[in-house]
Design a protein around this motif. Structure first.
Motif, mmCIF file in Angstrom:
data_model
loop_
_atom_site.group_PDB
_atom_site.id
_atom_site.type_symbol
_atom_site.label_atom_id
_atom_site.label_comp_id
_atom_site.label_asym_id
_atom_site.label_seq_id
_atom_site.Cartn_x
_atom_site.Cartn_y
_atom_site.Cartn_z
ATOM 1 N N VAL A 1 -4.780 3.581 4.692
ATOM 2 C CA VAL A 1 -3.625 3.773 3.815
ATOM 3 C C VAL A 1 -2.901 5.060 4.188
ATOM 4 C CG1 VAL A 1 -2.872 4.090 1.429
ATOM 5 C CG2 VAL A 1 -4.731 2.496 1.946
ATOM 6 N N LEU B 1 -6.224 -2.159 -3.921
ATOM 7 C CA LEU B 1 -6.108 -3.218 -2.917
ATOM 8 C C LEU B 1 -7.383 -4.060 -2.861
ATOM 9 C CD1 LEU B 1 -4.359 -1.268 -0.006
ATOM 10 C CD2 LEU B 1 -3.321 -2.907 -1.581
ATOM 11 N N LEU C 1 2.560 1.656 -3.497
ATOM 12 C CA LEU C 1 1.630 2.116 -4.525
ATOM 13 C C LEU C 1 1.353 3.605 -4.402
ATOM 14 C CD1 LEU C 1 -1.000 -0.779 -4.570
ATOM 15 C CD2 LEU C 1 0.627 -0.222 -6.373
ATOM 16 N N TYR C 2 1.160 4.063 -3.175
ATOM 17 C CA TYR C 2 0.816 5.466 -2.961
ATOM 18 C C TYR C 2 1.972 6.399 -3.302
ATOM 19 C CZ TYR C 2 -0.811 9.710 -0.682
ATOM 20 O OH TYR C 2 -1.183 11.005 -0.414
ATOM 21 N N TRP D 1 0.992 5.258 5.392
ATOM 22 C CA TRP D 1 1.957 6.105 4.686
ATOM 23 C C TRP D 1 2.658 7.041 5.666
ATOM 24 C CZ3 TRP D 1 5.015 9.418 2.474
ATOM 25 C CH2 TRP D 1 4.796 10.799 2.594
ATOM 26 N N HIS E 1 -9.261 4.059 2.797
ATOM 27 C CA HIS E 1 -8.232 5.009 2.370
ATOM 28 C C HIS E 1 -7.603 5.710 3.570
ATOM 29 C CE1 HIS E 1 -11.914 7.415 2.742
ATOM 30 N NE2 HIS E 1 -11.121 8.442 2.988
ATOM 31 N N ASN F 1 -7.703 5.716 -4.755
ATOM 32 C CA ASN F 1 -7.235 4.852 -5.838
ATOM 33 C C ASN F 1 -6.512 3.632 -5.275
ATOM 34 O OD1 ASN F 1 -6.410 7.710 -7.926
ATOM 35 N ND2 ASN F 1 -8.268 6.451 -7.906
ATOM 36 N N VAL F 2 -5.674 3.874 -4.284
ATOM 37 C CA VAL F 2 -4.952 2.774 -3.644
ATOM 38 C C VAL F 2 -5.935 1.827 -2.969
ATOM 39 C CG1 VAL F 2 -3.242 2.149 -1.895
ATOM 40 C CG2 VAL F 2 -2.881 4.168 -3.319
ATOM 41 N N GLU F 3 -6.947 2.392 -2.328
ATOM 42 C CA GLU F 3 -7.982 1.563 -1.703
ATOM 43 C C GLU F 3 -8.653 0.666 -2.733
ATOM 44 O OE1 GLU F 3 -12.314 2.139 0.552
ATOM 45 O OE2 GLU F 3 -11.011 3.857 0.169
ATOM 46 N N LEU G 1 -1.249 8.202 -7.613
ATOM 47 C CA LEU G 1 -2.557 7.708 -7.204
ATOM 48 C C LEU G 1 -3.038 8.460 -5.967
ATOM 49 C CD1 LEU G 1 -1.814 3.877 -7.406
ATOM 50 C CD2 LEU G 1 -3.012 5.241 -9.125
ATOM 51 N N ALA H 1 0.828 -1.209 0.000
ATOM 52 C CA ALA H 1 0.000 0.000 0.000
ATOM 53 C C ALA H 1 0.859 1.255 0.000
ATOM 54 C CB ALA H 1 -0.921 -0.014 1.224
#
Length: 235
Positions: free
Chosen positions: A50, A38, A23-24, A54, A47, A33-35, A29, A20
């Motif tokens: 995430v 996944l 990707l972020y 992060w 999100h 989008n990451v949510e 994204l 995660a």
């Protein structure tokens, strides 16, 4: 390497957290989008989770990558730095992001300041030299503050200016600009500094051009970078 204790109180596996965060940071994204990505993989997280991952692990991963990179880059004698700055809006106010890369596009440092003057240039160059030592050449544009700062540091003879000489660092701003648009700007200077520092470390860690590098003391392909990233998040 990130210690297992870092994930001690997290029910989610370190591999998912690492994915995660990667990707972020690596791709332009949003958190949602990451949510969604996944969720496509059968991983049900929000999100906001995430965002927390992060904030918690991004700087940790970036610091470890940066530490290993500094140790290997110091051994490279014929080192040339490219230095440049761009403006970034924070809550509608103009700030400046100073960035330094080497001759192969390796991002060395990223610092955010409120002003674009000699004092800001000195702050940036001192931090750069403290972490990475000295370079044989420092390529800049013709902005007068660079000359004044380098004169005070006793490194004026290392400065190089010229048309197109600084394209290396100007191109390194592009991934950050794409990421900035995806995030819909920044709201605090502190969050801008944090993201710029983490993004420059992690994004470049997966740079595919590493396979083309001719440096004998530091050859790291994209496959090796992925393997190292897995180790950073392993419990």
């Amino acid at each position: 390497m990130t210690r297992p204790a870092s994930f001690k109180y997290f029910k989610t596996s370190p591999e998912i957290i690492r994915l995660a965060v990667m990707l972020y940071i690596r791709f332009p994204l949003s958190l949602r989008n990451v949510e969604d990505l996944l969720h496509e993989r059968g991983i049900d997280v929000s999100h906001e989770t995430v965002r927390y991952w992060w904030n918690r692990f991004g700087p940790m991963f970036a610091a470890e990558i940066r530490r290993k990179r500094v140790q290997q880059l110091r051994a490279f004698s014929k080192w040339k730095w490219h230095v440049d700055e761009v403006f970034v809006k924070v809550n509608g106010k103009r700030h400046y992001l100073w960035r330094a890369v080497d001759q192969e596009g390796e991002v060395l440092e990223a610092v955010v300041t409120k002003r674009r003057n000699k004092a800001a240039a000195l702050k940036f160059l001192r931090k750069l030299m403290k972490r990475h030592g000295n370079a044989e050449k420092i390529v800049t544009d013709r902005f007068a503050s660079y000359k004044a700062a380098l004169r005070e540091l006793g490194a004026l003879e290392k400065q190089r200016t010229g048309r197109w000489l600084n394209n290396r660092v100007e191109n390194s701003h592009l991934p950050f600009r794409r990421r900035e648009r995806a995030m819909q700007r920044f709201r605090r200077m502190r969050s801008l500094q944090k993201f710029a520092s983490v993004h420059s470390s992690v994004y470049n860690h997966f740079n595919q051009e590493r396979a083309l590098a001719s440096r004998d003391t530091f050859k790291l392909t994209r496959t090796a970078a992925l393997a190292e990233w897995r180790e950073l998040g392993a419990a």
